[in-house]
Design an enzyme around this catalytic site. Sequence first.
Site, mmCIF file in Angstrom:
data_model
loop_
_atom_site.group_PDB
_atom_site.id
_atom_site.type_symbol
_atom_site.label_atom_id
_atom_site.label_comp_id
_atom_site.label_asym_id
_atom_site.label_seq_id
_atom_site.Cartn_x
_atom_site.Cartn_y
_atom_site.Cartn_z
ATOM 1 N N LYS A 73 86.073 -1.834 52.998
ATOM 2 C CA LYS A 73 85.712 -2.366 51.661
ATOM 3 C C LYS A 73 84.201 -2.240 51.453
ATOM 4 C CE LYS A 73 85.186 -6.955 51.120
ATOM 5 N NZ LYS A 73 83.867 -7.378 50.569
ATOM 6 N N ASN A 74 83.427 -2.672 52.437
ATOM 7 C CA ASN A 74 81.975 -2.756 52.246
ATOM 8 C C ASN A 74 81.246 -1.427 52.376
ATOM 9 O OD1 ASN A 74 82.334 -5.397 51.694
ATOM 10 N ND2 ASN A 74 81.476 -6.174 53.607
ATOM 11 N N ARG A 142 80.377 -9.511 42.985
ATOM 12 C CA ARG A 142 78.920 -9.488 43.140
ATOM 13 C C ARG A 142 78.394 -8.091 43.423
ATOM 14 N NH1 ARG A 142 76.125 -10.553 46.119
ATOM 15 N NH2 ARG A 142 74.491 -11.720 45.107
ATOM 16 N N CYS A 166 78.119 -17.491 45.261
ATOM 17 C CA CYS A 166 79.539 -17.606 45.592
ATOM 18 C C CYS A 166 79.664 -18.710 46.639
ATOM 19 C CB CYS A 166 80.059 -16.270 46.131
ATOM 20 S SG CYS A 166 79.363 -15.861 47.716
ATOM 21 N N ARG A 171 73.064 -16.088 47.090
ATOM 22 C CA ARG A 171 73.150 -14.619 47.020
ATOM 23 C C ARG A 171 72.153 -14.030 45.995
ATOM 24 N NH1 ARG A 171 78.296 -13.250 48.936
ATOM 25 N NH2 ARG A 171 77.473 -11.179 49.338
ATOM 26 N N VAL A 173 69.089 -11.636 44.319
ATOM 27 C CA VAL A 173 68.851 -10.184 44.404
ATOM 28 C C VAL A 173 67.356 -9.885 44.244
ATOM 29 C CG1 VAL A 173 71.155 -9.463 43.671
ATOM 30 C CG2 VAL A 173 69.391 -9.924 41.934
ATOM 31 N N LEU A 175 65.094 -9.306 46.388
ATOM 32 C CA LEU A 175 64.575 -8.213 47.229
ATOM 33 C C LEU A 175 64.911 -6.851 46.615
ATOM 34 C CD1 LEU A 175 65.474 -9.613 50.792
ATOM 35 C CD2 LEU A 175 63.326 -9.837 49.525
ATOM 36 N N ASP A 354 80.281 -11.597 58.986
ATOM 37 C CA ASP A 354 81.636 -11.463 58.418
ATOM 38 C C ASP A 354 82.727 -11.670 59.459
ATOM 39 O OD1 ASP A 354 80.872 -8.862 55.962
ATOM 40 O OD2 ASP A 354 80.420 -10.998 56.064
HETATM 41 C C1 EPZ Z 1 76.724 -7.580 52.298
HETATM 42 O O1 EPZ Z 1 76.367 -8.572 51.353
HETATM 43 C C2 EPZ Z 1 78.243 -7.681 52.453
HETATM 44 N N1 EPZ Z 1 78.888 -7.418 51.171
HETATM 45 C C3 EPZ Z 1 78.622 -9.092 52.928
HETATM 46 O O2 EPZ Z 1 80.038 -9.119 53.116
HETATM 47 C C4 EPZ Z 1 77.938 -9.325 54.275
HETATM 48 O O3 EPZ Z 1 78.241 -10.628 54.720
HETATM 49 C C5 EPZ Z 1 76.406 -9.157 54.106
HETATM 50 O O4 EPZ Z 1 76.119 -7.844 53.577
HETATM 51 C C6 EPZ Z 1 75.665 -9.340 55.425
HETATM 52 O O5 EPZ Z 1 76.127 -8.410 56.350
HETATM 53 C C7 EPZ Z 1 79.096 -6.127 50.794
HETATM 54 O O6 EPZ Z 1 78.720 -5.184 51.481
HETATM 55 C C8 EPZ Z 1 79.796 -5.920 49.485
HETATM 56 P P1 EPZ Z 1 72.497 -9.159 52.214
HETATM 57 P P2 EPZ Z 1 74.858 -8.569 50.729
HETATM 58 O O7 EPZ Z 1 71.774 -8.628 51.022
HETATM 59 O O8 EPZ Z 1 74.398 -7.189 50.522
HETATM 60 C C9 EPZ Z 1 69.678 -12.910 51.362
HETATM 61 C C10 EPZ Z 1 82.241 -9.903 52.782
HETATM 62 O O9 EPZ Z 1 82.847 -10.935 53.139
HETATM 63 N N2 EPZ Z 1 69.139 -12.071 50.278
HETATM 64 O O10 EPZ Z 1 72.286 -8.509 53.542
HETATM 65 O O11 EPZ Z 1 74.853 -9.498 49.588
HETATM 66 C C11 EPZ Z 1 71.093 -13.363 51.037
HETATM 67 O O12 EPZ Z 1 71.055 -14.526 50.250
HETATM 68 C C12 EPZ Z 1 80.803 -10.011 52.274
HETATM 69 O O13 EPZ Z 1 82.718 -8.746 52.787
HETATM 70 C C13 EPZ Z 1 68.058 -12.523 49.550
HETATM 71 O O14 EPZ Z 1 67.553 -13.617 49.797
HETATM 72 O O15 EPZ Z 1 74.056 -9.222 51.949
HETATM 73 C C14 EPZ Z 1 71.680 -13.619 52.396
HETATM 74 O O16 EPZ Z 1 71.290 -14.914 52.839
HETATM 75 C C15 EPZ Z 1 80.290 -11.450 52.298
HETATM 76 N N3 EPZ Z 1 67.572 -11.756 48.530
HETATM 77 C C16 EPZ Z 1 71.016 -12.555 53.266
HETATM 78 O O17 EPZ Z 1 69.841 -12.140 52.554
HETATM 79 C C17 EPZ Z 1 68.121 -10.538 48.220
HETATM 80 O O18 EPZ Z 1 67.626 -9.867 47.301
HETATM 81 C C18 EPZ Z 1 71.916 -11.356 53.516
HETATM 82 O O19 EPZ Z 1 72.159 -10.723 52.292
HETATM 83 C C19 EPZ Z 1 69.225 -10.089 48.989
HETATM 84 C C20 EPZ Z 1 69.712 -10.867 50.009
#
Ligand code: EPZ
Length: 434
Positions: A73-74, A142, A166, A171, A173, A175, A354
């Site tokens: 999926k991811n 998202r 969520c 979550r 964005v 960054l 995950d």
């Molecule tokens: C991806 O989410 C995955 N989703 C998530 O899987 C996974 O848990 C996550 O990466 C971590 O591995 C998909 O790929 C669709 P991040 P993403 O940006 O990209 C903070 C599942 O169950 N952050 O690495 O949203 C954020 O709040 C899902 O399949 C910021 O602060 O993860 C979090 O605490 C759940 N600012 C951390 O970083 C930002 O601009 C990790 O987020 C971006 C993120």
Amino acid sequence: MLLDQPRNPIVSCILSSASANGSRQRSALARGILHPTGNARLFRAHIQGQFMDKLIIEGGVPLTGVVHVSGSKNAALPILMGSILLDEPVTYTNVPDLRDIRTTFKLLELLGCPNAFENGQVTVTPGALSPEAPYELVKTMRASVLVLGPLLARLGEARVAMPGGCAIGARPVDLHLSALEKMGARFDLEDGYILGRCRKLNGAHIHFDFPTVGGTENLLMAAALADGETILENAAREPEVVDLARFLIACGARIEGHGTSVIRIQGVPRLGGCTYRIMPDRIEAGTLLAAAGITDGELLLTDCPFEELDAVIAKMRQMGMEIEPTADGVLARRSCALRGVDVTTQPFPGFPTDMQAQIMSLMCLSEGSGVISETIFENRFMHVQELVRMGADIRLSGHTAIIRGVQRLAGAPVMASDLRASASLVLAGLAAKG
Ligand code: EPZ
């Protein structure tokens, strides 16, 4: 054990196939259960026009048999969004049939990329693009924010509804946006939408404060068509990011260092089509490994991404599981009573967040105790109270859970908050008596 989604109570149930609506992980477990032996039935209940899933599981049955691991999926989500970058049709294979994937097809259609999905294969034909990703779709998924980079790269504008938080966290964005601004994009927030504009994206030297997966994916896609070189430092190293880079390279992008924390992208004028196979889903595979352990069964996983599961397999072996690659697939079973371990979730190659809920379920029935520290998301212990309802002994202290193994879990009605929490409750239900 009754597991239903956090909405209205179930009034009636309609029996549907194991691959019906709802997350594939639950379906894969149901399929794994239904295929060789087992008593799980996946119900889809129709309440006042609202569809929701319910899994009714009669546990206590060792899972044995062969399960094929689906496409990731991811990995599929960002790769499908990458279609926007192309000026030729593209065909994807091994695409998982999931609600989020079907939502992505609808979003691509709305953005001007018609597509046809059949038997795990989809062809996307990029056409005249529209810049808007509407709230109605973004609120359900998202990952829609991943159209931001491609739309700015192709159109110079994007109007994407702010993805809400969520169950597991806010979550944000930020960054993604600050990195795209370094490439020349300008953003405003209006009526809950992110409005992005740029004359042309220029290569930039970007350092992420956190190795964000989505942020790295958005910037990879934006930089692929930018003017000049982009360097991403402290980039995410997840296998799904690597799969996206490989896909973009197959379309003509010039990328180096994917899979490491420094990625270099030389922008090119255009990207063509290709045929691309989505990588297998390492989290679904890890969940199935846990299913073999928690039921004291034996599963053979075909198309299992063994190399991408090092941290998970190491912990499960430490707990007492035997997990070995064979000529036919990866064989998983318990070699002894499971033991508690300590787990801290980290960005790849650390233990994946995950898989945190799923290994917690495994630890609930282990001898001794274990500690799980969740460092990625601020609210990813929603499954704990539901596991406690089934008889688990878990205490929370901030971002740390202390799990003391118990002899048995008992079936109970429980509520699923997010995809991975659902999977952990299914695992607990498989092992529970009743
Ligand atoms: C991806 O989410 C995955 N989703 C998530 O899987 C996974 O848990 C996550 O990466 C971590 O591995 C998909 O790929 C669709 P991040 P993403 O940006 O990209 C903070 C599942 O169950 N952050 O690495 O949203 C954020 O709040 C899902 O399949 C910021 O602060 O993860 C979090 O605490 C759940 N600012 C951390 O970083 C930002 O601009 C990790 O987020 C971006 C993120």
